[in-house]
Design a protein around this motif. Sequence first.
Motif, mmCIF file in Angstrom:
data_model
loop_
_atom_site.group_PDB
_atom_site.id
_atom_site.type_symbol
_atom_site.label_atom_id
_atom_site.label_comp_id
_atom_site.label_asym_id
_atom_site.label_seq_id
_atom_site.Cartn_x
_atom_site.Cartn_y
_atom_site.Cartn_z
ATOM 1 N N LEU A 127 45.189 45.169 36.980
ATOM 2 C CA LEU A 127 44.285 45.694 35.961
ATOM 3 C C LEU A 127 42.846 45.309 36.266
ATOM 4 O O LEU A 127 41.922 46.130 36.124
ATOM 5 N N SER A 128 42.635 44.067 36.681
ATOM 6 C CA SER A 128 41.286 43.611 37.022
ATOM 7 C C SER A 128 40.697 44.425 38.167
ATOM 8 O O SER A 128 39.531 44.814 38.135
ATOM 9 N N ARG A 129 41.506 44.690 39.176
ATOM 10 C CA ARG A 129 41.032 45.475 40.318
ATOM 11 C C ARG A 129 40.637 46.883 39.877
ATOM 12 O O ARG A 129 39.648 47.444 40.364
ATOM 13 N N ALA A 130 41.414 47.450 38.968
ATOM 14 C CA ALA A 130 41.149 48.817 38.525
ATOM 15 C C ALA A 130 39.928 48.903 37.614
ATOM 16 O O ALA A 130 39.147 49.859 37.694
ATOM 17 N N VAL A 131 39.752 47.904 36.751
ATOM 18 C CA VAL A 131 38.700 47.973 35.733
ATOM 19 C C VAL A 131 37.399 47.333 36.207
ATOM 20 O O VAL A 131 36.308 47.878 35.998
ATOM 21 N N PHE A 132 37.503 46.159 36.849
ATOM 22 C CA PHE A 132 36.305 45.394 37.203
ATOM 23 C C PHE A 132 35.957 45.460 38.683
ATOM 24 O O PHE A 132 34.934 44.916 39.092
ATOM 25 N N GLY A 133 36.789 46.106 39.472
ATOM 26 C CA GLY A 133 36.513 46.221 40.895
ATOM 27 C C GLY A 133 37.315 45.236 41.707
ATOM 28 O O GLY A 133 37.650 44.133 41.253
ATOM 29 N N ASP A 134 37.629 45.629 42.938
ATOM 30 C CA ASP A 134 38.439 44.799 43.825
ATOM 31 C C ASP A 134 37.547 43.795 44.539
ATOM 32 O O ASP A 134 37.373 43.821 45.765
ATOM 33 N N THR A 135 36.980 42.890 43.738
ATOM 34 C CA THR A 135 36.076 41.856 44.248
ATOM 35 C C THR A 135 36.525 40.502 43.719
ATOM 36 O O THR A 135 37.354 40.417 42.801
ATOM 37 N N LEU A 136 35.954 39.464 44.275
ATOM 38 C CA LEU A 136 36.284 38.119 43.817
ATOM 39 C C LEU A 136 35.897 37.939 42.350
ATOM 40 O O LEU A 136 36.689 37.441 41.541
ATOM 41 N N THR A 137 34.702 38.366 41.993
ATOM 42 C CA THR A 137 34.261 38.264 40.595
ATOM 43 C C THR A 137 35.106 39.144 39.688
ATOM 44 O O THR A 137 35.494 38.726 38.589
ATOM 45 N N GLY A 138 35.410 40.365 40.130
ATOM 46 C CA GLY A 138 36.221 41.259 39.316
ATOM 47 C C GLY A 138 37.577 40.667 38.992
ATOM 48 O O GLY A 138 38.095 40.815 37.879
ATOM 49 N N LEU A 139 38.162 39.960 39.949
ATOM 50 C CA LEU A 139 39.475 39.357 39.753
ATOM 51 C C LEU A 139 39.420 38.194 38.757
ATOM 52 O O LEU A 139 40.452 37.827 38.177
ATOM 53 N N ARG A 140 38.237 37.654 38.537
ATOM 54 C CA ARG A 140 38.113 36.444 37.730
ATOM 55 C C ARG A 140 37.539 36.682 36.334
ATOM 56 O O ARG A 140 37.315 35.718 35.588
ATOM 57 N N VAL A 141 37.345 37.948 35.967
ATOM 58 C CA VAL A 141 36.825 38.236 34.629
ATOM 59 C C VAL A 141 37.842 37.857 33.556
ATOM 60 O O VAL A 141 37.508 37.178 32.568
ATOM 61 N N LEU A 142 39.079 38.282 33.714
ATOM 62 C CA LEU A 142 40.096 38.004 32.697
ATOM 63 C C LEU A 142 40.388 36.507 32.544
ATOM 64 O O LEU A 142 40.549 36.032 31.414
ATOM 65 N N PRO A 143 40.472 35.727 33.630
ATOM 66 C CA PRO A 143 40.620 34.279 33.435
ATOM 67 C C PRO A 143 39.471 33.664 32.638
ATOM 68 O O PRO A 143 39.698 32.769 31.815
#
Length: 482
Positions: free
Chosen positions: A63-79
């Motif tokens: 979900l993070s990759r789809a919504v926030f982008g497949d980046t290091l920061t994007g992966l860490r928004v939900l945490p």
Amino acid sequence: MDIRPPLAWRPVAAVSGALVALLLLTSGGYGHHRDELYFRALSEHPAWGYVDQPPLTPLLAGLSRAVFGDTLTGLRVLPALAAGLLVVLVALVARELGGRGAAQTLAAFGTAGGVYTLIGGHTLLTVSFDLPFWLAAILFTVRALLREQPRWWLAVGAVAGLATYNKLLIALLFAALAAGLLAVGPRRVLASPWLWAGALVAAVLAAPNLLYQVTNDWPQLAMAEALSADEGDEMRVLFVPMQVLLYGPVVAVIGAFGWWRLWRDRRLRAAAVAYPVAAVATLVSGGRFDYTGGLILLLFAAGCVAAEAAGADRPRSAGIALGCNAVGGVLLALPLVPLTVLGSTPIPAINEVARESVGWPQFTAAVRGVLDTLPPEERARAIVLTGSYGEHGELVRAGVPRVYSGHNQLHAYGPPPETGTVAVTVNIGRRGMDLQYATCEERARIDNGVGIDNELQGMTVHLCRGLKQPWSTAWPRYRHLS
């Protein structure tokens, strides 16, 4: 009538918002942790469950990759958002226990500055979401016990059922609470139809997850046994000191006073018993020292209420001490120290997440370098074989084709094709290479460039040729759980 103190929403929201902002601002530091790379790889294979965990964290990675982008920061928004929610939940627990503004603010601030909170909020890990589940369950449990509003057991059951999709560890919380109720009461709670209705809600919500376990021979029990055999003795040695260091020594001290406060209240005495029960169960089973992390926050919230009740000077002193605790937590948990000097500090030895987030660019470059030395015909059919999900996840993220691993769930995504007569191998070991290939020679050695002693540092990259037997025959021997 609601007899709880007013919610100190302004300071609690300020602490929560500041934490989320800090986590997002530092989210791009160092690099991916190997668990993040694994969850990212699993997100490309959505399923009801995996051999080592339920589906939620990989699902949220996708979900993070789809919504926030497949980046290091994007992966860490939900945490980061989950950490902000955790802060609010601990403050609400303090409020349920009778804490007014000072206690709620202390609970929020101390939680936000804890090392464990910061690590879970900075990195996409199962604990990032498990802690909010635990605290929500604890909040509703306290409400049911303290205010004698048994309908809240339905909410407890709903949280428990949903939590099983992240980790089955939530069962430890309720086993410990049940032991506390049986030992010190109030035992009448166990006869409440609302409690059993809540248990039914939990069972219904968890049914698909449990069905996966049953139909797949309980893979997570096998995983738990493998972890205990692999790390159990080390976890037992670390357990006691890490109870103090998990959120910092100041939180631990305040939590000790909180335990005494819970014990003195007959309505909540079972919650005080739950912590030592969970601790003993963890020690006996060789589980990770952080399995008690949610209950420590309950004790801490109660301790903040006790500090507020002790007089006006106590919250001020506690706040100053928690501020020092937070400074240490931020330095240990977040990527603020430059990589060039990180290896000369104690941080890598203490913070496994920081240590294992370093060296991935050098690793990928070394593997690509070996592949690039192959003639075009060999390169087109060469496979890459890794011993761990971290290396596998990084190479998949970098777009390297035909990457395989026997580690945990990744074994199910093999075997490699029979055309893979040439292999670049990393972290396999001599036996694993000799089992399948006639010749294997070292072609590169990883140097993370900053002198940090982690799993990548010094790792060798081999080139193997001469397939001895079909991969369909050999692949079962490469499966390992750890």
